[in-house]
Write an enzyme that holds these catalytic residues in place. Structure first.
Site, PDB file in Angstrom:
ATOM      1  CE  LYS A  35     -19.101 -49.103  17.747  1.00 48.20           C
ATOM      2  NZ  LYS A  35     -20.146 -49.708  18.590  1.00 48.20           N
ATOM      3  NE  ARG A 130     -26.277 -52.466  22.555  1.00 51.16           N
ATOM      4  CZ  ARG A 130     -24.986 -52.172  22.437  1.00 51.16           C
ATOM      5  NH1 ARG A 130     -24.493 -51.102  23.044  1.00 51.16           N
ATOM      6  NH2 ARG A 130     -24.177 -52.949  21.746  1.00 51.16           N
ATOM      7  CE1 TYR A 253     -17.247 -16.906  30.191  1.00 48.59           C
ATOM      8  CE2 TYR A 253     -16.204 -18.820  29.153  1.00 48.59           C
ATOM      9  CZ  TYR A 253     -16.722 -17.536  29.069  1.00 48.59           C
ATOM     10  OH  TYR A 253     -16.709 -16.886  27.868  1.00 48.59           O
ATOM     11  CG  MET A 301     -16.529 -22.728  22.178  1.00 50.48           C
ATOM     12  SD  MET A 301     -17.628 -21.610  21.294  1.00 50.48           S
ATOM     13  CE  MET A 301     -19.186 -21.942  22.133  1.00 50.48           C
TER      14      MET A 301
END
Length: 356
Positions: A35, A130, A253, A301
């Site tokens: 998956k 679940r 940052y 980023m």
């Protein structure tokens, strides 16, 4: 010239890890869980590496269709089943196996006449809460499946919540599951990677290894190498700039890192838009030219900063391994407060992938 970042997928490691899984349960059939594009490694790359695997387990019907189109004839199990009548018909046409875990799934099977019967894995909720029918309803569920002309072979299934936690394990859930199925003479699958490795009693008719196939440990305190697993993904880049800092200078940052001494830092072409975790903090390990150093400041980023002060002979163009065959992904994930699964699956489409 393109950015130097790339993800290497190690086909030999995928083959090796599948061999480890198979060796743990020589009398079981193995679903290789593929998956999420084989946990970020590429569906077709993984399928080719696994070779004569007994079967595939996947979530996405599109991926199952791609496997069939590529010529894979093994059983393919849809782990969440079909989500609509058109998907159910397609699953039948493609000879896919279905997980059925609730009344809606049963009702779809009973409302349609399929081109051919489908093998059904009836999922029981043994305590994870679940997916799954209440375990105690198994007799009723099986009776309905047996009375349905759309249904072929039936297998009973559950999923463990704490197989990766030795202090809790699988004992309670397995006991509830076994008490519920009683004398039903049906095939069973219960083992994920952690249960396959740690609990021989979970190695039933089918086993479902996932994360271990990609070289990551399902256990927080057991390194993958101790389990005989090999990293199947390396994320690597290069230093693209070098900066000299004086005491009091800041990095990145938010100026979240403040130099306490004269320092050298390298700027690496890798950021959260490439899939590196933005929440990784100062101290997260990184390798540069094979030498271990640390991340400093915030991940941005497209770039991140690493300390070079005590790493001799490196500079612009030096090779950086963010995780891989020298720096285990689980070590990086733990430092970043996450798990290897997330890092693997987060690799961005903009990162070139090379199968080696």
């Amino acid at each position: 010239m393109s950015r130097p970042i790339r993800a290497l997928i190690h086909a030999d490691a995928l083959r090796h890890n599948y061999g480890v899984a198979k060796s743990l349960a020589p009398h079981s059939r193995v679903f290789a869980v593929v998956k999420a594009q084989a946990y970020g490694h590429g569906l077709m790359t993984a399928a080719a590496a696994f070779g004569a695997v007994d079967g595939f387990a996947i979530l996405e019907i599109e991926g199952a269709r791609s496997l069939r189109a590529a010529g894979y004839t093994q059983p393919i199990l849809l782990l969440e089943g079909a989500f609509s009548l058109p998907e159910l018909r397609l699953a039948s046409e493609l000879d896919l196996w279905l997980t059925v875990h609730d009344e809606a799934g049963l009702a779809r099977l009973e409302a349609e006449t399929l081109p051919r019967p489908v093998a059904v894995f009836a999922k029981l909720n043994s305590g994870m809460n679940r997916l799954g029918f209440p375990a105690e309803e198994v007799a009723t569920v099986v009776a309905r499946l047996r009375g349905n002309a759309n249904v072929g072979e039936i297998t009973l299934m559950t999923h463990f919540a704490t197989a990766d936690e030795p202090a809790r394990g699988i004992t309670g859930q397995l006991a509830r599951f076994e008490a519920a199925i009683g004398s039903l003479a049906l095939p069973v699958t219960v083992a994920n990677s952690a249960a396959l490795i740690a609990y021989p009693e979970a190695r039933r008719d089918w086993v479902r290894p996932g994360i271990m196939l990609y070289g990551s440990s399902p256990f927080a305190h057991t390194p993958a190498a101790e389990l005989g697993l090999q990293a199947a993904m390396t994320l690597q880049s290069e230093i693209i700039s070098v900066q000299r800092l004086q005491p009091g200078d800041t990095v990145g940052y938010g100026a979240s890192f403040v130099a306490a001494r004269a320092m050298t830092i390298g700027i690496v072409a890798c950021g959260y838009a490439d899939g590196y975790p933005r929440h990784a903090g100062t101290g997260t390990p990184v390798l540069v030219d094979g030498m271990r150093t640390r991340l400093v400041g915030r991940v941005s980023m497209d770039m991140l900063a690493i300390e070079l002060t005590d790493v001799p002979g490196v500079g612009v163009g030096s090779a950086v391994e963010l995780w891989g065959q020298q720096l285990p992904i689980d070590v990086v994930a733990a430092a970043a407060g996450t798990i290897g699964y997330e890092l693997m699956c987060a690799i961005s489409p903009r990162v070139p992938v090379q199968v080696v």
